[in-house]
Design a protein around this motif. Structure first.
Motif, mmCIF file in Angstrom:
data_model
loop_
_atom_site.group_PDB
_atom_site.id
_atom_site.type_symbol
_atom_site.label_atom_id
_atom_site.label_comp_id
_atom_site.label_asym_id
_atom_site.label_seq_id
_atom_site.Cartn_x
_atom_site.Cartn_y
_atom_site.Cartn_z
ATOM 1 N N ALA A 65 0.839 -1.201 0.000
ATOM 2 C CA ALA A 65 0.000 0.000 0.000
ATOM 3 C C ALA A 65 0.875 1.252 0.000
ATOM 4 N N PRO A 66 0.551 2.217 -0.862
ATOM 5 C CA PRO A 66 1.389 3.431 -0.896
ATOM 6 C C PRO A 66 1.134 4.336 0.309
ATOM 7 N N LEU A 67 2.076 5.234 0.538
ATOM 8 C CA LEU A 67 1.909 6.198 1.634
ATOM 9 C C LEU A 67 0.840 7.207 1.246
ATOM 10 N N GLU A 68 -0.026 7.507 2.151
ATOM 11 C CA GLU A 68 -1.095 8.463 1.878
ATOM 12 C C GLU A 68 -0.506 9.872 1.866
ATOM 13 N N ALA A 69 -1.002 10.704 0.932
ATOM 14 C CA ALA A 69 -0.380 12.014 0.718
ATOM 15 C C ALA A 69 -0.498 12.945 1.926
ATOM 16 N N GLU A 70 -1.665 12.921 2.583
ATOM 17 C CA GLU A 70 -1.885 13.882 3.666
ATOM 18 C C GLU A 70 -1.318 13.431 5.010
ATOM 19 N N GLN A 71 -1.573 12.173 5.361
ATOM 20 C CA GLN A 71 -1.168 11.693 6.692
ATOM 21 C C GLN A 71 0.158 10.947 6.683
ATOM 22 N N GLY A 72 0.579 10.551 5.525
ATOM 23 C CA GLY A 72 1.851 9.830 5.432
ATOM 24 C C GLY A 72 1.781 8.466 6.098
ATOM 25 N N PHE A 73 2.833 8.123 6.862
ATOM 26 C CA PHE A 73 2.944 6.784 7.467
ATOM 27 C C PHE A 73 1.865 6.536 8.527
ATOM 28 N N SER A 215 -14.952 4.036 -1.347
ATOM 29 C CA SER A 215 -15.041 3.933 -2.799
ATOM 30 C C SER A 215 -14.011 4.839 -3.493
ATOM 31 N N ASN A 216 -13.563 5.923 -2.800
ATOM 32 C CA ASN A 216 -12.548 6.749 -3.463
ATOM 33 C C ASN A 216 -11.127 6.392 -3.021
ATOM 34 N N LEU A 217 -10.953 5.178 -2.525
ATOM 35 C CA LEU A 217 -9.603 4.698 -2.197
ATOM 36 C C LEU A 217 -8.907 4.289 -3.493
ATOM 37 N N PRO A 218 -7.626 4.576 -3.621
ATOM 38 C CA PRO A 218 -6.899 4.053 -4.794
ATOM 39 C C PRO A 218 -6.895 2.512 -4.760
ATOM 40 N N GLY A 219 -6.774 1.890 -5.921
ATOM 41 C CA GLY A 219 -6.883 0.428 -6.050
ATOM 42 C C GLY A 219 -6.032 -0.350 -5.055
ATOM 43 N N SER A 220 -4.760 0.003 -4.931
ATOM 44 C CA SER A 220 -3.870 -0.760 -4.046
ATOM 45 C C SER A 220 -4.275 -0.614 -2.586
#
Lengths: 265, 70
Positions: A65-73, A215-220
């Motif tokens: 899963a990628p790091l989220e842009a706003e909250q990060g880790f 539903s607006n979560l990225p695929g991974s």
């Protein structure tokens, strides 16, 4: 008195102790196979599947899963907090459904299943509250925010179910205990989805969650969340099965002890 | 609201993430420990029952032998 007549006289009395002794030896695994515990079936593959799913979920959370842009880790808490909450709430509803089956059939096994589902859900709810508080502290700087409807509504549900066990064990008569507990489980179980809808409809506040809906979560991220939910659901099922197995074994032992004590030495 | 909050640096966020996952494992671990304790009780009860059953068996044997002789 002839030996045969004596044996015939003793026959009726010998029947129960003989069976009890046999059952005890069965349980010890010395003689024939013991009567199977219905909850043991499939427990080993289920435990293995749970361990695998949990490992896979953890691997995906930290390496896929990628790091989220706003909250990060910090957003990685999402993958443990949300599945815990989903499974806990579904478990409460399941407890209510099993209680309905109990009231329809009056079979105490359904009451036990309902009790175990609620008991394990309560443990998961504690986990949800603790992980939620940790997440809140990390992102908002506070352990708890009273103005947040999602947090408060979950706490209300938790406190509601926290009264289930005291209510249940305050009643001595087993039949009445099961009936009252079933009514409680159904009422509280109906409250859970209603509460969820009410919180979603409350537009006055906006829950400061990472995503407004899954539903607006990225695929991974969505895939990682899905695997985490499946892993948590498997953990829930495994723990329920272990609890049911332990309870069934204890009941069997109690029954065996009663039979042995009734037997004249 | 979250959009206004900057992402925590890894060394700060790491401890919160670790704490959250430790909570999950602690719950499972505590549950397993409780189950192990219960299993010990079951084993103790079972051993007691087997002893009881053996005592009854031994008490029955002389009586049965006596009956066979008479």
């Amino acid at each position: 008195m002839t030996p045969s007549a004596s044996r015939a006289d003793r026959g009726g009395a010998d029947q129960i102790p003989g069976q009890a002794r046999k059952t005890a030896l069965h349980a010890q695994g010395r003689h024939d196979r013991p009567a199977p515990n219905p909850y043991v079936r499939g427990l080993r593959p289920l435990s293995l599947a749970t361990a695998l799913a949990m490992t896979l979920a953890l691997g995906m959370v930290f390496f896929y899963a990628p790091l989220e842009a706003e909250q990060g880790f910090l957003q990685k808490i999402f993958y443990v907090h949300v599945p815990l909450a989903i499974v806990a709430l579904c478990g409460f509803v399941l407890g209510g459904l099993l209680a309905i089956v109990y009231l329809r059939t009056r079979d105490p096994r359904w009451d036990m299943r309902s009790y175990v589902a609620i008991h394990i859900s309560l443990i998961f709810a504690v986990g949800t509250l603790i992980t939620g508080s940790i997440w809140a502290k990390g992102s908002w700087g506070h352990w708890w925010v009273w103005s947040e409807p999602t947090l408060v509504s979950f706490l209300i549900i938790f406190l509601l179910y926290a009264t289930y066990q005291p209510l249940r064990f305050a009643i001595e008569d087993p039949e009445r205990q099961a009936r009252y507990a079933a009514v409680f489980a159904i009422t509280a179980g109906a409250f859970v989805p209603m509460n969820y809808v009410a919180v979603n409809l409350s537009t006055a506040y906006v829950h400061p969650r990472v995503f407004s809906s899954t539903s607006n979560l990225p695929g991974s991220m969505a895939l990682t969340l899905l695997v985490s939910v499946v892993a948590m659901a498997l953990l829930f099922t495994t723990l329920c099965k272990y609890e049911l197995t332990a309870k069934h074994t204890r009941f069997q032992l109690r029954a065996l002890r009663r039979r042995l004590l009734e037997e004249p030495a | 609201m979250l959009a206004e909050i900057p992402a925590l640096p890894l060394h700060t966020a790491g401890k919160y993430v670790a704490a959250a996952y430790v909570v999950l494992f602690a719950i499972v671990l505590i549950y397993v420990a409780i189950m192990a304790l219960r299993l010990r009780h079951v084993e103790r009860d079972l051993a007691e029952l087997v002893q009881m059953s053996e005592r009854t068996e031994q008490a029955d044997e002389p009586a049965a032998r006596e009956m066979t002789l008479t």
